[in-house]
Scaffold this active site. Structure first.
Site, PDB file in Angstrom:
ATOM      1  N   ARG A 183       6.230  -6.150 -10.219  1.00 22.22           N
ATOM      2  CA  ARG A 183       7.369  -6.831 -10.822  1.00 22.22           C
ATOM      3  C   ARG A 183       7.025  -8.306 -10.977  1.00 22.22           C
ATOM      4  NH1 ARG A 183       9.075  -2.651 -12.340  1.00 22.22           N
ATOM      5  NH2 ARG A 183      11.067  -1.646 -11.866  1.00 22.22           N
ATOM      6  N   GLU A 208      11.275 -10.472 -18.459  1.00 23.95           N
ATOM      7  CA  GLU A 208      10.855  -9.605 -19.562  1.00 23.95           C
ATOM      8  C   GLU A 208      12.010  -9.292 -20.513  1.00 23.95           C
ATOM      9  OE1 GLU A 208       9.210  -6.089 -17.825  1.00 23.95           O
ATOM     10  OE2 GLU A 208       7.601  -7.163 -16.817  1.00 23.95           O
ATOM     11  N   LEU A 263       0.836  -1.194   0.000  1.00 25.28           N
ATOM     12  CA  LEU A 263       0.000   0.000   0.000  1.00 25.28           C
ATOM     13  C   LEU A 263       0.878   1.253   0.000  1.00 25.28           C
ATOM     14  CD1 LEU A 263      -3.105   0.527   0.028  1.00 25.28           C
ATOM     15  CD2 LEU A 263      -2.860   1.060   2.462  1.00 25.28           C
ATOM     16  N   GLY A 264       1.677   1.383  -1.065  1.00 26.64           N
ATOM     17  CA  GLY A 264       2.482   2.584  -1.257  1.00 26.64           C
ATOM     18  C   GLY A 264       1.712   3.597  -2.083  1.00 26.64           C
ATOM     19  N   ARG A 265       2.434   4.452  -2.805  1.00 22.81           N
ATOM     20  CA  ARG A 265       1.768   5.491  -3.590  1.00 22.81           C
ATOM     21  C   ARG A 265       0.801   4.901  -4.605  1.00 22.81           C
ATOM     22  NH1 ARG A 265       7.276   7.048  -3.304  1.00 22.81           N
ATOM     23  NH2 ARG A 265       7.666   9.102  -2.348  1.00 22.81           N
ATOM     24  N   ASP A 302       0.733  -7.609 -16.096  1.00 25.39           N
ATOM     25  CA  ASP A 302       1.415  -6.587 -16.891  1.00 25.39           C
ATOM     26  C   ASP A 302       2.927  -6.755 -16.831  1.00 25.39           C
ATOM     27  OD1 ASP A 302       1.574  -4.192 -18.472  1.00 25.39           O
ATOM     28  OD2 ASP A 302       2.106  -3.080 -16.661  1.00 25.39           O
ATOM     29  N   HIS A 322       3.993  -4.928 -20.134  1.00 26.58           N
ATOM     30  CA  HIS A 322       4.533  -3.961 -19.171  1.00 26.58           C
ATOM     31  C   HIS A 322       4.251  -2.528 -19.641  1.00 26.58           C
ATOM     32  CE1 HIS A 322       7.818  -3.309 -15.901  1.00 26.58           C
ATOM     33  NE2 HIS A 322       6.851  -2.398 -15.824  1.00 26.58           N
ATOM     34  N   ARG A 329       4.754  -3.985   5.014  1.00 30.63           N
ATOM     35  CA  ARG A 329       5.728  -4.130   6.096  1.00 30.63           C
ATOM     36  C   ARG A 329       5.209  -3.608   7.429  1.00 30.63           C
ATOM     37  NH1 ARG A 329      10.719  -1.892   2.548  1.00 30.63           N
ATOM     38  NH2 ARG A 329       9.004  -0.609   1.811  1.00 30.63           N
TER      39      ARG A 329
END
Length: 326
Positions: free
Chosen positions: A232, A261, A152-154, A256, A279, A175
């Protein structure tokens, strides 16, 4: 004063290339006919580097650049850069956060809807001429679902805000608990997987998260489970995901990103309830231009003595350079 020597590992969009060439003495690794000779010649002069996720920056490369001061990375993820090796040398690493959050969040919602409602499959069905003979089969729904966000970052928060409008339940695992949100927090990923039926992957890559979405997590999601990954590819155990999709252990997946890749496991291509994208999370003209400009601005700010604009957390708090780009 002579412009600083800058190493460009892979080409970027023309506006960025033009800006870099105008402010620095540009050296392109991608056009060097003999990489070893290239680094022997220009390595001792390089003070800055511009790179992206597709061009890893490891300890070996860093050691070839004894005067390197800053690595400006294109993208929010920087797991392909050995930030530990950079920090040991006092080298600043920057990325391009915030400016792509909304674009990736929009794509994540589109990918989730496309996966649940089988939008690409229905499009192919119509194009193949099947509609006049029989209607498209009924699909799963987003109604009544519980979405768990891994990271739950930006970007994760931007996705959550959008999902609120869809009336789904929301949980997250990361975390630490974040006191300024009302979503349910789960201290372990397994606990969250047992509680939700959509797993939205938005966590950073790197050794700590490598293969974190494994067979146990997928089994916990259950046969109605949906996996969406816009982070990722390394976070997902791809063979385990393929097996879970084949066996019906989960319902479907929207991806995605992939572990190797641009190579995509061929087994994914034969699975029906999978939506695959190359991606493109931040891949709009507008957002990529803003990201590229932030790469340039980080470098210009550093060499003007003002320090980096968007340093990554691991970057050493050393004094900014007093040199000048030109």
């Amino acid at each position: 004063m002579q412009p600083a020597d800058l190493l460009l590992l892979k080409p970027m969009q023309p506006s960025v290339m033009e800006a870099l060439a105008g402010a620095f003495t540009l050296h392109r690794a991608d056009t060097a006919p003999d990489p070893d000779a290239f680094y022997r010649e220009i390595g001792p002069r390089i003070r800055a580097m511009a790179t992206g996720a597709q061009a890893p920056v490891d300890r070996t490369l860093i050691e070839k650049l004894p005067q390197l001061e800053i690595v400006a990375s294109f993208g929010v993820g920087y797991d392909t850069i050995d930030v530990g090796a950079a920090a040991e040398r006092g080298i600043v690493v920057t990325n391009t956060p915030d400016v792509l959050s909304d674009e990736v969040a929009d794509l994540a919602l589109g990918l989730l809807l496309a996966t649940v409602r089988e939008i690409p499959q229905a499009d192919r069905y119509l194009r193949a001429g099947h509609w006049p003979t029989r209607t498209y089969p009924l699909t799963a729904t987003l109604r009544g679902r519980h979405v768990g966000i891994l990271g739950l970052g930006r970007i994760g928060r931007a996705i959550a805000r959008r999902l609120e409008g869809f009336g789904v339940a929301l949980s997250y695992h990361g975390r630490r608990r974040q006191d300024d949100v009302s979503y349910a927090f789960h201290p372990t990923l397994l606990e969250m997987a047992r509680a939700v039926d959509v797993l939205m992957i938005v966590a950073p890559g790197g050794p700590e998260t490598n293969g974190i979405v494994n067979a146990e997590i997928l089994e916990a999601l259950g046969p109605d489970g949906i996996v969406v990954n816009v982070a990722r590819g390394s976070l997902v155990d791809e063979p385990a995901l393929i097996e879970a999709l084949r066996s019906g252990a989960i319902h479907g997946a929207g991806l995605d990103v992939f572990a190797a890749e641009p190579e995509v496991p061929e087994a994914f291509l034969g699975l029906e309830r999978v939506v695959l994208l190359p991606h493109v999370g931040s891949g709009s003209v507008q957002t990529r231009e803003v990201m590229g400009q932030l790469v340039v601005d980080n470098l210009l700010s550093w060499f003007s003595g003002k320090g980096p604009l968007t340093p990554v957390p691991e970057t050493p708090a050393n004094a900014p350079s007093t040199g000048a780009a030109r």
